[in-house]
Write a protein that holds these residues in place. Structure first.
Motif, mmCIF file in Angstrom:
data_model
loop_
_atom_site.group_PDB
_atom_site.id
_atom_site.type_symbol
_atom_site.label_atom_id
_atom_site.label_comp_id
_atom_site.label_asym_id
_atom_site.label_seq_id
_atom_site.Cartn_x
_atom_site.Cartn_y
_atom_site.Cartn_z
ATOM 1 N N ARG A 145 93.869 -40.386 -100.162
ATOM 2 C CA ARG A 145 92.470 -40.005 -100.339
ATOM 3 C C ARG A 145 92.179 -38.741 -99.532
ATOM 4 N NH1 ARG A 145 91.788 -45.214 -98.689
ATOM 5 N NH2 ARG A 145 90.621 -44.437 -96.863
ATOM 6 N N ILE A 146 91.182 -37.992 -99.976
ATOM 7 C CA ILE A 146 90.832 -36.755 -99.281
ATOM 8 C C ILE A 146 90.229 -37.040 -97.912
ATOM 9 C CG2 ILE A 146 89.316 -34.723 -99.407
ATOM 10 C CD1 ILE A 146 89.750 -34.654 -102.382
ATOM 11 N N ASP A 147 89.652 -38.226 -97.721
ATOM 12 C CA ASP A 147 89.020 -38.541 -96.438
ATOM 13 C C ASP A 147 89.970 -39.202 -95.443
ATOM 14 O OD1 ASP A 147 89.337 -40.944 -97.694
ATOM 15 O OD2 ASP A 147 87.256 -41.604 -97.499
ATOM 16 N N GLU A 148 91.268 -39.300 -95.775
ATOM 17 C CA GLU A 148 92.222 -39.926 -94.858
ATOM 18 C C GLU A 148 92.625 -38.940 -93.764
ATOM 19 O OE1 GLU A 148 95.109 -42.942 -96.274
ATOM 20 O OE2 GLU A 148 94.698 -42.108 -98.248
ATOM 21 N N PRO A 149 93.079 -39.464 -92.598
ATOM 22 C CA PRO A 149 93.374 -38.599 -91.432
ATOM 23 C C PRO A 149 94.757 -37.949 -91.512
ATOM 24 C CG PRO A 149 93.704 -40.885 -90.815
ATOM 25 C CD PRO A 149 93.181 -40.908 -92.229
ATOM 26 N N TYR A 150 94.977 -37.158 -92.551
ATOM 27 C CA TYR A 150 96.222 -36.411 -92.697
ATOM 28 C C TYR A 150 95.897 -34.921 -92.716
ATOM 29 C CZ TYR A 150 98.465 -40.820 -94.000
ATOM 30 O OH TYR A 150 98.945 -42.096 -93.994
ATOM 31 N N PRO A 151 96.799 -34.085 -92.247
ATOM 32 C CA PRO A 151 96.501 -32.640 -92.208
ATOM 33 C C PRO A 151 96.264 -32.046 -93.600
ATOM 34 C CG PRO A 151 98.809 -33.080 -91.667
ATOM 35 C CD PRO A 151 98.112 -34.396 -91.648
ATOM 36 N N MET A 152 96.992 -32.520 -94.600
ATOM 37 C CA MET A 152 96.781 -31.999 -95.947
ATOM 38 C C MET A 152 95.390 -32.382 -96.450
ATOM 39 S SD MET A 152 99.181 -32.452 -99.352
ATOM 40 C CE MET A 152 100.589 -31.740 -98.520
ATOM 41 N N SER A 153 94.984 -33.615 -96.222
ATOM 42 C CA SER A 153 93.649 -34.054 -96.624
ATOM 43 C C SER A 153 92.579 -33.253 -95.892
ATOM 44 C CB SER A 153 93.468 -35.548 -96.328
ATOM 45 O OG SER A 153 94.417 -36.321 -97.034
ATOM 46 N N GLU A 154 92.807 -32.995 -94.608
ATOM 47 C CA GLU A 154 91.830 -32.247 -93.818
ATOM 48 C C GLU A 154 91.712 -30.807 -94.304
ATOM 49 O OE1 GLU A 154 91.560 -31.161 -89.157
ATOM 50 O OE2 GLU A 154 91.814 -33.301 -89.627
ATOM 51 N N VAL B 55 92.166 -29.771 -97.361
ATOM 52 C CA VAL B 55 91.419 -29.805 -98.621
ATOM 53 C C VAL B 55 89.946 -30.073 -98.356
ATOM 54 C CG1 VAL B 55 91.093 -31.097 -100.761
ATOM 55 C CG2 VAL B 55 93.399 -30.477 -100.024
ATOM 56 N N ARG B 56 89.676 -30.975 -97.435
ATOM 57 C CA ARG B 56 88.292 -31.385 -97.170
ATOM 58 C C ARG B 56 87.483 -30.247 -96.539
ATOM 59 N NH1 ARG B 56 89.641 -35.542 -94.617
ATOM 60 N NH2 ARG B 56 89.312 -34.891 -92.460
ATOM 61 N N THR B 57 88.106 -29.477 -95.656
ATOM 62 C CA THR B 57 87.381 -28.430 -94.926
ATOM 63 C C THR B 57 87.561 -27.043 -95.529
ATOM 64 O OG1 THR B 57 89.248 -28.043 -93.438
ATOM 65 C CG2 THR B 57 87.653 -29.747 -92.805
ATOM 66 N N LEU B 58 88.478 -26.900 -96.497
ATOM 67 C CA LEU B 58 88.782 -25.602 -97.125
ATOM 68 C C LEU B 58 89.260 -24.582 -96.095
ATOM 69 C CD1 LEU B 58 85.865 -25.197 -99.709
ATOM 70 C CD2 LEU B 58 88.087 -26.268 -100.008
ATOM 71 N N SER B 59 89.935 -25.043 -95.051
ATOM 72 C CA SER B 59 90.450 -24.136 -94.028
ATOM 73 C C SER B 59 91.838 -24.611 -93.599
ATOM 74 C CB SER B 59 89.513 -24.092 -92.816
ATOM 75 O OG SER B 59 89.377 -25.372 -92.246
ATOM 76 N N GLY C 215 89.631 -36.897 -107.058
ATOM 77 C CA GLY C 215 89.232 -37.238 -105.706
ATOM 78 C C GLY C 215 90.357 -37.667 -104.801
ATOM 79 N N ARG C 216 91.588 -37.539 -105.251
ATOM 80 C CA ARG C 216 92.752 -37.895 -104.441
ATOM 81 C C ARG C 216 93.739 -36.739 -104.426
ATOM 82 N NH1 ARG C 216 93.031 -43.534 -103.585
ATOM 83 N NH2 ARG C 216 91.415 -44.669 -104.723
#
Length: 697
Positions: free
Chosen positions: A222-231, A233-237, A201-202
């Protein structure tokens, strides 16, 4: 394409290359042309471009002549030949093909030439084809070709070069190394990169650079943090950042930490495998603003290729962890300490194509303490380099150890192990060598099943291999009904060293087996005296050579003359009609008698033993077992026992003046201090004893 023709050579393991789906979305067909075999693979889109059905194309380039006019084919062949000859990495050109309805259409092809890393010889061409009629239109063909080549150059170069480099990466670290390589970044046009993997989850940052310009506090996020890499991963785009202003507005926390890097644009790509995110990859630029649709397609294709390489590397590492765990579980955890000798064992997995990774194999060693001061040494090699080979090895090692511990002689141990392997649900066979050494007498009995001969280093430092007449490998001897394994006997004097190994230690590219044995003998001769140091030195040579086979090694050194001795017994089976068996038994007895300090009585003891063995073979059916023991107590006695399967007792009779037969027991009675007969199950044992002087011992 060119007429090379298919040959009997095999295609590479990774042939054909599988293009990224983005190519199909752009209506590009792909091909993989193996230059060694001449085979040409085309995907469904390429078949559509050439207007041929799959059943019309047999994998030979010349079969496309029906679609490519002769003049166009000659020009295309010249382009490919020139690129191959001048060492180019890629080529591209337009050509016309004739469709099924007879119309001519412009087609574009681009190819990447893979070459052998050592010789530079071209091995494969991987590329694309697409319909170019709309691009050409009414424009001048020459001017359109130059413009389209320049427009599409980056698409093929970036994807194909990155794919080619990643194809050789087998571990996650190697994938990262390919991406961090300065030349790789130059090809991508980026200033820096970051890559993270999803774990529990990280996102854990696993690569940054090339100058370790990571942002403090972002090593694990964390995947829900406001970073472009996290975003991503979170959105798959993907997330494309087109300017510094865009970066500062969308990701202010990250932007304030990287302003010193002069970043003008960035692209963050999700790494997706089998529909789930496994990480994210970011490219940061300092010399561009914005991304064209073509740039975005290139980067999306690149991200897909990286994700596939990462997934392959992660699966490979998981399999290697499993395989190495299985291998270690199957090999002995510890080697027992055996009085009378020093022992060192080593195992080294095969190197994969000279890479740092290791492959699993079926080589094994074992050391088996036996009653009476004896020890069994085993070295073996199961066919194959996979987990199945390791599993078969583990089972075979256990049963061979059990047969030896039950007290069976070496030939029987080997024969039973062969039957076991033959009855096992496997098509594998195994080579093996089993040596049973009496550390009190130094007598060593060896059986060999298709394996290398043992080597002995003597007290003066010289080394030679001991020739042992061998039988078929385990499994094969049972299949062909040839279970008789000859037993060789030799002496291992105090201070001498026995070396057993598998062929991975001997075989070298371009050298035959005899030459490899000579090289190994020289290494042992010049190696350290200590068995552990010697084993380390031999394995170091394997690492330096980076062979493609695994290696098992067992080194046993008998203690010097001043070391305490453990006295026991020696034993030999003798079959009817086997004069060599009788010779080996006599040799064993002579060596044991000398070792036990009864050199002056060796003639009498050998003569009595020979008479008892001859009587057993002449007057009974089946084989005889001769055993020599040293009995210690108030007296030191050498006891000779000959067992057979007949319950009929020997009787003393008068041979007469001219008789040849009948004198045997008279001779035994005259030379031995005592003799007698004992019942042994369905047979008997005739024994004789000789007093041995303690001073002689």
């Amino acid at each position: 394409m060119a007429d090379r023709g298919a040959s009997a050579l095999s295609v590479p393991d990774d042939w054909p290359a599988h293009p990224d789906p983005i190519l199909a979305l752009n209506r590009m067909g792909s091909f993989d042309w193996d230059l060694d075999t001449g085979l040409l693979y085309m995907d469904a889109q390429a078949h559509e471009v050439f207007d041929v059905r799959p059943d019309e194309f047999d994998g030979r380039p010349e079969s496309l002549a029906m679609r490519v006019p002769a003049a166009e084919g000659s020009r295309l062949d010249a382009v490919v030949a020139r690129a191959i000859k001048d060492g180019s990495e890629n080529y591209g050109t337009y050509f016309r093909l004739r469709r099924r309805d007879g119309t001519l259409r412009w087609t574009r092809t681009q190819g990447y030439i893979r070459r052998d890393g050592g010789t530079g010889r071209p091995r494969r061409i991987i590329g694309i084809v697409r319909d170019a009629t709309q691009e050409i239109g009414d424009m001048d063909a020459g001017r359109a070709q130059a413009e389209q080549e320049e427009a599409r150059r980056r698409l093929t170069n970036v994807v194909q070069l990155a794919t080619a480099a990643l194809a050789h990466a087998r571990t996650v670290d190697e994938v990262i190394e390919v991406l961090r390589d300065t030349h790789g970044l130059t090809r991508l046009g980026a200033t820096s990169l970051v890559m993270g993997l999803v774990e529990a989850g990280r996102i854990r940052l696993v690569a940054d650079g090339p100058q370790n310009d990571f942002v403090p506090g972002t090593r694990i996020t964390r995947i829900d943090e406001p970073y472009p890499m996290s975003e991503a991963v979170r959105t798959l785009s993907p997330r494309f950042i087109e300017s510094p202003e865009d970066f500062a507005e969308r990701y202010p926390l990250l932007w304030k930490e990287i302003t010193h890097l002069d970043i003008t644009a960035a692209a963050y790509l999700p790494l997706i495998a089998q529909g789930r995110p496994i990480g994210a990859f970011g490219l940061l630029y300092s010399d561009r603003r914005g991304f064209s649709p073509e740039d975005r397609n290139v980067l999306v294709a690149l991200g897909s290729g990286i994700a596939q390489s990462l997934q392959r590397a992660m699966l490979y590492e998981q399999e290697m962890d499993l395989a190495e765990g299985l291998q270690q579980a199957m090999l002995p955890r510890t080697i027992p300490s055996v009085p009378g000798c020093d022992v060192a064992v080593r195992y080294r997995a095969a190197s994969i194509g000279g890479a740092l990774g290791r492959d699993i194999g079926g080589d094994w060693y074992d050391l088996i303490p036996l009653p009476g001061g004896r020890v069994g040494a085993v070295i073996g090699d199961v066919q194959g380099h996979d987990t199945h080979a390791a599993a078969v090895m583990g089972q075979l090692r256990i049963v061979l150890r059990a047969y030896a511990a039950e007290g069976h002689p070496p030939a029987t141990v080997m024969a039973r192990a062969s039957v076991f392997l033959h009855e096992l649900d496997t098509d594998r066979f195994a080579t093996c060598l089993y040596a049973e050494a009496d550390l009190g007498t130094g007598v060593v009995q060896v059986v060999r099943a298709g394996h290398l001969d043992p080597l002995v280093r003597y007290g003066d430092g010289s080394c030679r291999h001991v020739p042992v007449e061998g039988g078929l490998p385990l499994g094969l001897s049972a299949e062909f009904g040839r279970l008789a394994y000859p037993v060789a006997t030799f002496e291992l004097d105090p201070g001498n060293t026995l070396v057993l190994c598998t062929d991975g230690l001997v075989e070298q590219p371009g050298a035959d087996l005899d030459e490899g044995m000579h090289v190994l003998s020289a290494l042992i001769t010049g190696g350290p005296q200590d068995v552990r140091d010697l084993a380390d030195r031999l394995i170091d040579v394997v690492d330096e050579r980076r062979g493609d086979d695994d290696v098992a090694l067992l080194v046993l050194r008998r203690h010097g003359a001043g070391a305490p001795r453990t006295f026991g017994r020696v034993q030999q089976h003798v079959s009817p009609g086997d004069p060599e068996g009788l010779t080996e038994a006599r040799h064993m007895i002579r060596a044991a008698v000398r070792s036990w300090g009864a050199r002056g009585q060796s003639d009498e003891i050998e003569l009595v033993a020979d008479e008892l063995m001859t009587n057993a073979l002449m007057h009974t059916e089946g084989s005889a077992v001769v055993t020599l023991r040293l009995l210690t107590g108030t007296d030191r006695r050498l006891r000779v026992e000959v067992e057979d399967s007949s319950s009929a007792l020997p009787r003393r009779r008068d041979a007469g003046d001219d008789g040849v037969s009948g004198r045997g027991l008279l001779l035994v009675d005259a030379l031995a201090d005592a003799w007698g007969v004992e019942a042994r199950g369905g047979g008997k044992c005739v024994w004789s004893e000789f007093l041995v002087s303690r001073a002689a011992g």
